[in-house]
Motif scaffolding. Structure first.
Motif, PDB file in Angstrom:
ATOM      1  N   GLU A 126       1.031   4.272  -2.831  1.00 32.35           N
ATOM      2  CA  GLU A 126       0.633   5.611  -2.406  1.00 32.35           C
ATOM      3  C   GLU A 126       1.727   6.658  -2.663  1.00 32.35           C
ATOM      4  O   GLU A 126       1.418   7.834  -2.875  1.00 32.35           O
ATOM      5  N   CYS A 127       2.988   6.239  -2.655  1.00 31.29           N
ATOM      6  CA  CYS A 127       4.102   7.188  -2.776  1.00 31.29           C
ATOM      7  C   CYS A 127       4.141   7.821  -4.163  1.00 31.29           C
ATOM      8  O   CYS A 127       4.292   7.108  -5.172  1.00 31.29           O
ATOM      9  N   LYS A 161       2.523  10.372   3.202  1.00 33.34           N
ATOM     10  CA  LYS A 161       1.330   9.668   2.729  1.00 33.34           C
ATOM     11  C   LYS A 161       1.427   8.178   3.039  1.00 33.34           C
ATOM     12  O   LYS A 161       0.419   7.524   3.317  1.00 33.34           O
ATOM     13  N   CYS A 162       2.638   7.650   3.004  1.00 37.33           N
ATOM     14  CA  CYS A 162       2.828   6.230   3.292  1.00 37.33           C
ATOM     15  C   CYS A 162       2.506   5.920   4.749  1.00 37.33           C
ATOM     16  O   CYS A 162       2.012   4.833   5.074  1.00 37.33           O
ATOM     17  N   SER A 183       9.012  -3.697   2.975  1.00 37.53           N
ATOM     18  CA  SER A 183       9.028  -2.384   2.340  1.00 37.53           C
ATOM     19  C   SER A 183      10.273  -1.609   2.746  1.00 37.53           C
ATOM     20  O   SER A 183      10.730  -1.704   3.878  1.00 37.53           O
ATOM     21  N   ILE A 236      12.130   2.427   2.218  1.00 39.70           N
ATOM     22  CA  ILE A 236      12.003   3.800   1.737  1.00 39.70           C
ATOM     23  C   ILE A 236      13.385   4.343   1.409  1.00 39.70           C
ATOM     24  O   ILE A 236      14.253   4.410   2.279  1.00 39.70           O
ATOM     25  N   LYS A 256       0.824  -1.211   0.000  1.00 34.59           N
ATOM     26  CA  LYS A 256       0.000   0.000   0.000  1.00 34.59           C
ATOM     27  C   LYS A 256       0.859   1.263   0.000  1.00 34.59           C
ATOM     28  O   LYS A 256       0.540   2.240  -0.669  1.00 34.59           O
ATOM     29  N   CYS A 257       1.927   1.242   0.749  1.00 34.53           N
ATOM     30  CA  CYS A 257       2.817   2.406   0.807  1.00 34.53           C
ATOM     31  C   CYS A 257       3.488   2.658  -0.539  1.00 34.53           C
ATOM     32  O   CYS A 257       3.646   3.802  -0.970  1.00 34.53           O
ATOM     33  N   GLU A 258       3.875   1.580  -1.199  1.00 34.32           N
ATOM     34  CA  GLU A 258       4.515   1.706  -2.513  1.00 34.32           C
ATOM     35  C   GLU A 258       3.570   2.332  -3.540  1.00 34.32           C
ATOM     36  O   GLU A 258       3.965   3.199  -4.327  1.00 34.32           O
ATOM     37  N   CYS A 312      12.761  10.129  -1.053  1.00 33.59           N
ATOM     38  CA  CYS A 312      11.653  10.505  -0.178  1.00 33.59           C
ATOM     39  C   CYS A 312      11.566  12.018  -0.022  1.00 33.59           C
ATOM     40  O   CYS A 312      12.566  12.694   0.208  1.00 33.59           O
ATOM     41  N   CYS A 345      -0.315   2.863   5.949  1.00 32.43           N
ATOM     42  CA  CYS A 345       0.251   1.607   6.471  1.00 32.43           C
ATOM     43  C   CYS A 345      -0.708   0.980   7.472  1.00 32.43           C
ATOM     44  O   CYS A 345      -1.009   1.567   8.519  1.00 32.43           O
ATOM     45  N   ILE A 397       9.481   4.180  -2.573  1.00 31.62           N
ATOM     46  CA  ILE A 397       9.244   2.971  -1.783  1.00 31.62           C
ATOM     47  C   ILE A 397       9.193   1.743  -2.689  1.00 31.62           C
ATOM     48  O   ILE A 397       8.527   1.761  -3.732  1.00 31.62           O
TER      49      ILE A 397
END
Length: 296
Positions: free
Chosen positions: A233-234, A258-259, A246, A248, A229-231, A253, A263, A239
């Motif tokens: 969203e970035c 947002k990540c 995961s 970063i 999800k973080c990947e 960065c 999460c 990410i």
């Protein structure tokens, strides 16, 4: 009596000849030390921590002088002295040095006693290296901080300690010189040097667990489960998820966080950011939910 005199004369002659030979050889094979070596070494902090990649400040001084003779000292940096010391060295050698962003050690584990309870009791040599060699340690996570303090012993600046409440190593960023000694001392490789960031702000995944989601969550409540999800969203491509974990990239960065918000296990840490402001009460009812509808 004559034998004693002869022996003394012979030994004296041998000593004289040996002294002459040694003198001639010392002159012929003499190695002239560059006076700049001592001057550069005097500017360096003398910590001999090895954070520069050399076995001591003397080794770095020698590399800097040779680099100056070759026309560049790029890539040579003293993490303890920082940019200020490197600037003085560059001025002495008549070279330009690129500014290096401050780094700080980061412990990538949030497996506190609450998040990662003990499942066994270790009895043996109380070092991280010894405990790691025996298995997962006292918890079900085979990737997290062991809390025995090998990193603490390695740090010459008192910048890292074991929090007695959490059982995890923590870094005092004001004392940390980013020498990397703690990174080398950790047998689980959970300590990383990252950019300190503007105003000390940084975002990183505080987990090193590479198990699949269910197994990772069983071992620790705040483990990264590699959901991606973080990947997704970035917006900066900082990410990547590899091997169920995961990561970063601090060079990409932009600290948008947002990540952090997406999460599901709260495995991503945002450090030194101001506390979020409370939502405005737009509806005027005192509900404090930030919505415009009137709560019944």
């Amino acid at each position: 009596m004559s034998f004693i005199v002869i022996a003394v004369i012979v030994l004296g002659a041998i000593g004289l000849v040996a002294a002459i030979v040694l003198y001639v050889l010392s002159k012929k094979f003499a190695v002239q030390e560059d006076p700049r070596l001592g001057e550069v070494a005097a500017l360096l902090p003398g910590a001999n921590c090895g954070g520069c990649g050399f076995p001591g400040c003397g080794g770095l001084a020698d590399a800097l002088v040779k680099g100056a003779d070759a026309g560049s000292i790029d890539g040579l940096f003293c993490p303890v002295g920082g940019s200020a010391v490197m600037g003085e060295v560059a001025d002495l050698l008549g070279m330009a040095v690129a500014n290096s962003e401050p780094m700080v050690a980061v412990v990538r584990c949030n497996g506190t006693c609450e998040n990662r309870p003990k499942v066994s009791e270790y009895s043996g040599l109380r070092t991280c290296t010894a405990m790691n060699a025996c298995g997962a340690g006292e918890t079900a996570c085979g990737y997290g901080c062991l809390g025995c303090g090998d990193c603490v012993s390695a740090c010459q600046f008192g910048a890292i300690y074991i929090n007695p409440e959490t059982g995890i190593a923590e870094v005092d960023e004001e004392k940390c010189t980013s020498c990397g000694a703690c990174v080398k001392a950790c047998p689980r490789n959970i300590i990383e040097l990252r950019k300190k960031g503007p105003k000390g702000r940084r975002v990183y995944v505080s987990c090193m667990n590479r198990d699949k989601g269910p197994a990772a969550m069983k071992a620790c409540k705040v483990s990264c489960i590699g959901c991606g999800k973080c990947e997704k969203e970035c917006p900066f491509g900082a990410i990547k998820v590899e091997g169920n974990l995961s990561y970063i990239d601090f060079n990409l960065c932009r600290l948008c966080r947002k990540c952090v918000n997406v999460c599901p296990t709260h495995a991503i840490e945002a450090v030194n950011f101001p506390a979020p402001k409370p939502k405005a009460d737009k509806c005027g009812t005192g509900c404090g939910d930030g919505k415009c509808g009137i709560r019944k």
